[in-house]
Scaffold this active site. Structure first.
Site, PDB file in Angstrom:
ATOM      1  N   LYS A 180      33.494   7.549  40.440  1.00  0.00           N
ATOM      2  CA  LYS A 180      32.974   7.840  41.790  1.00  0.00           C
ATOM      3  C   LYS A 180      33.497   9.152  42.369  1.00  0.00           C
ATOM      4  O   LYS A 180      33.666   9.297  43.588  1.00  0.00           O
ATOM      5  CB  LYS A 180      33.312   6.683  42.768  1.00  0.00           C
ATOM      6  CG  LYS A 180      32.647   5.394  42.393  1.00  0.00           C
ATOM      7  CD  LYS A 180      31.194   5.414  42.708  1.00  0.00           C
ATOM      8  CE  LYS A 180      30.366   4.716  41.690  1.00  0.00           C
ATOM      9  NZ  LYS A 180      28.995   5.216  41.605  1.00  0.00           N
ATOM     10  N   THR A 181      33.784  10.091  41.493  1.00  0.00           N
ATOM     11  CA  THR A 181      34.280  11.374  41.990  1.00  0.00           C
ATOM     12  C   THR A 181      33.306  12.511  41.686  1.00  0.00           C
ATOM     13  O   THR A 181      33.583  13.672  41.998  1.00  0.00           O
ATOM     14  CB  THR A 181      35.644  11.721  41.346  1.00  0.00           C
ATOM     15  OG1 THR A 181      35.478  11.670  39.923  1.00  0.00           O
ATOM     16  CG2 THR A 181      36.723  10.767  41.773  1.00  0.00           C
ATOM     17  N   GLY A 226      24.678   9.413  43.678  1.00  0.00           N
ATOM     18  CA  GLY A 226      24.198  10.059  44.892  1.00  0.00           C
ATOM     19  C   GLY A 226      23.323   9.079  45.657  1.00  0.00           C
ATOM     20  O   GLY A 226      22.195   9.390  46.022  1.00  0.00           O
TER      21      GLY A 226
HETATM   22  P1  A3P Z   1      27.711   8.212  45.589  1.00  0.00           P
HETATM   23  O1  A3P Z   1      26.574   7.657  44.791  1.00  0.00           O
HETATM   24  O2  A3P Z   1      28.553   7.162  46.232  1.00  0.00           O
HETATM   25  O3  A3P Z   1      27.280   9.270  46.572  1.00  0.00           O
HETATM   26  P2  A3P Z   1      30.702   9.337  39.246  1.00  0.00           P
HETATM   27  O4  A3P Z   1      29.640   9.977  38.437  1.00  0.00           O
HETATM   28  O5  A3P Z   1      32.080   9.865  38.930  1.00  0.00           O
HETATM   29  O6  A3P Z   1      30.665   7.838  39.217  1.00  0.00           O
HETATM   30  O7  A3P Z   1      30.480   9.778  40.758  1.00  0.00           O
HETATM   31  C1  A3P Z   1      29.344   9.416  41.496  1.00  0.00           C
HETATM   32  C2  A3P Z   1      29.351  10.283  42.738  1.00  0.00           C
HETATM   33  O8  A3P Z   1      29.125  11.634  42.361  1.00  0.00           O
HETATM   34  C3  A3P Z   1      28.254  10.000  43.725  1.00  0.00           C
HETATM   35  O9  A3P Z   1      28.706   8.971  44.577  1.00  0.00           O
HETATM   36  C4  A3P Z   1      28.061  11.354  44.435  1.00  0.00           C
HETATM   37  O10 A3P Z   1      28.639  11.396  45.713  1.00  0.00           O
HETATM   38  C5  A3P Z   1      28.828  12.337  43.549  1.00  0.00           C
HETATM   39  N1  A3P Z   1      28.090  13.525  43.154  1.00  0.00           N
HETATM   40  C6  A3P Z   1      28.601  14.783  43.128  1.00  0.00           C
HETATM   41  N2  A3P Z   1      27.698  15.659  42.728  1.00  0.00           N
HETATM   42  C7  A3P Z   1      26.556  14.960  42.468  1.00  0.00           C
HETATM   43  C8  A3P Z   1      25.263  15.347  42.013  1.00  0.00           C
HETATM   44  N3  A3P Z   1      24.992  16.614  41.755  1.00  0.00           N
HETATM   45  N4  A3P Z   1      24.333  14.372  41.867  1.00  0.00           N
HETATM   46  C9  A3P Z   1      24.628  13.081  42.150  1.00  0.00           C
HETATM   47  N5  A3P Z   1      25.846  12.658  42.578  1.00  0.00           N
HETATM   48  C10 A3P Z   1      26.816  13.597  42.736  1.00  0.00           C
END
Ligand code: A3P
Length: 319
Positions: free
Chosen positions: A59-60, A271
């Site tokens: 979630k980063t 996202g």
């Molecule tokens: P949310 O869906 O809560 O907004 P990970 O891939 O490490 O699990 O992280 C998911 C998070 O990546 C998403 O959390 C979102 O906030 C973030 N993120 C950063 N850049 C992104 C992008 N280009 N597209 C989609 N999510 C992105």
């Protein structure tokens, strides 16, 4: 001394040495004893292990970072693994028992930088030792997201997956205030990954700080080409115009890859659209993470590493 068949003798061995039940894999291609008995499927003339691990935490923005990095023609990522969100999830997980041959089979093509991203690695207590044993020279990428925001995002994730405890509670605030065992488990899942220095210390027992790079999650969200340019410079990759291949998508609200003139965004689980974190909840989470954030601030400062804006702010508010 007496003779036993192999099965009985192995059972007796593991009764005597239970700690050795879980193997610790090393690179068979660098061990002459293993080299002599390798199956033909392991081809040591070709690179089959990654040079780079993106270890999360979850979630980063780890998926976005990996997908943007894979745009670079001198990188290659593992083939998607079905059943684990395309991640290899080898170190510290069930897949570890599938062995080195299985792990290597996930990297059929290699490049200057061959990498995998498994966001489950960062806070897994066995992952650092197992990773260092197999890929001791790997570079490690860690993404730092405000842990309060990370916890909220994780809660939204389990809510979307219809976790019954999350659904009954309805909000992370209710979970934080509840004393029930099931709520405590959800709370633990939301909070523990954000205790960055605690987990980082374990990685630093097995990898040097020079092998690691820290990425600011907010910067990755706002200016992905800038982050990707400095990451690829650190990896000694040739320059690549990331800005030409990354575009902001107003409908997604995030940056996406631009392929053949079309934006290709991450799936709907990355996202997500949900309400902003309520102020009350943010205050509670900031309090929970305040000691962890101070420790992270001190660690980054001591090592002359860049301090993310969210961390500067959180430490300033506390002072
Ligand atoms: P949310 O869906 O809560 O907004 P990970 O891939 O490490 O699990 O992280 C998911 C998070 O990546 C998403 O959390 C979102 O906030 C973030 N993120 C950063 N850049 C992104 C992008 N280009 N597209 C989609 N999510 C992105």
């Amino acid at each position: 001394l007496k003779w036993q068949d192999p099965l009985t003798s192995s059972q007796l061995y593991f009764q005597k040495f239970p700690d050795e039940r879980t193997p610790l894999w090393t690179n068979p291609c660098t061990d002459p004893r293993h080299h002599a008995i390798l199956p033909p499927s392991i081809n040591c003339t070709k690179k089959s292990l990654p040079d780079l691990l993106i270890i999360g935490p979850q979630k980063t923005g780890s998926t976005a970072l990996a997908s943007f990095l894979s745009l670079h023609p001198n990188t290659s990522q593992n083939t998607p693994v079905p059943g684990s969100f395309e991640e290899v999830q080898f170190f510290g997980g069930q897949n570890y028992l599938k062995g080195v041959e299985w792990y290597m089979s996930n990297f059929p093509s290699s490049s200057t930088v061959t990498f995998e991203k498994s966001a489950t690695y960062f806070d897994n207590p066995s992952a650092p030792k197992q990773a260092a044993s197999l890929v001791p020279h790997a570079k490690i990428v860690i993404i730092l997201q405000n842990p309060a925001q990370r916890a909220y995002s994780w809660f939204q994730h389990i809510l979307a997956h219809e976790d019954p405890v999350a659904i009954t509670a309805g909000s992370l605030e209710v979970i934080l205030d509840s004393n029930s065992t099931s709520s405590k488990k959800v709370r633990q899942r939301c909070i523990s990954g954000g205790r960055y220095v605690h987990h980082l210390t374990k990685w630093l027992e097995h990898f040097s700080l020079q092998q690691m790079i820290f990425v600011d999650s907010d910067e990755l969200k706002m200016k992905p080409p800038t982050v990707l340019n400095s990451l690829s410079k650190w990896l000694d990759l040739p320059e690549f115009p990331f800005e030409t291949y990354i575009r902001y998508s107003p409908s997604k609200g995030f940056h996406c890859r631009l392929l053949d003139g079309k934006t290709k965004c991450l799936g709907e689980s990355k996202g997500r659209k949900y309400p902003e974190m309520p102020e009350n909840l943010r205050r509670k989470l900031d309090k929970i993470f305040s000691l962890d954030n101070s420790a992270l601030y001190k660690f980054l400062r001591k090592n002359r590493l860049k301090i993310p804006t969210w961390l500067e702010e959180s430490v300033r508010i506390r002072a």
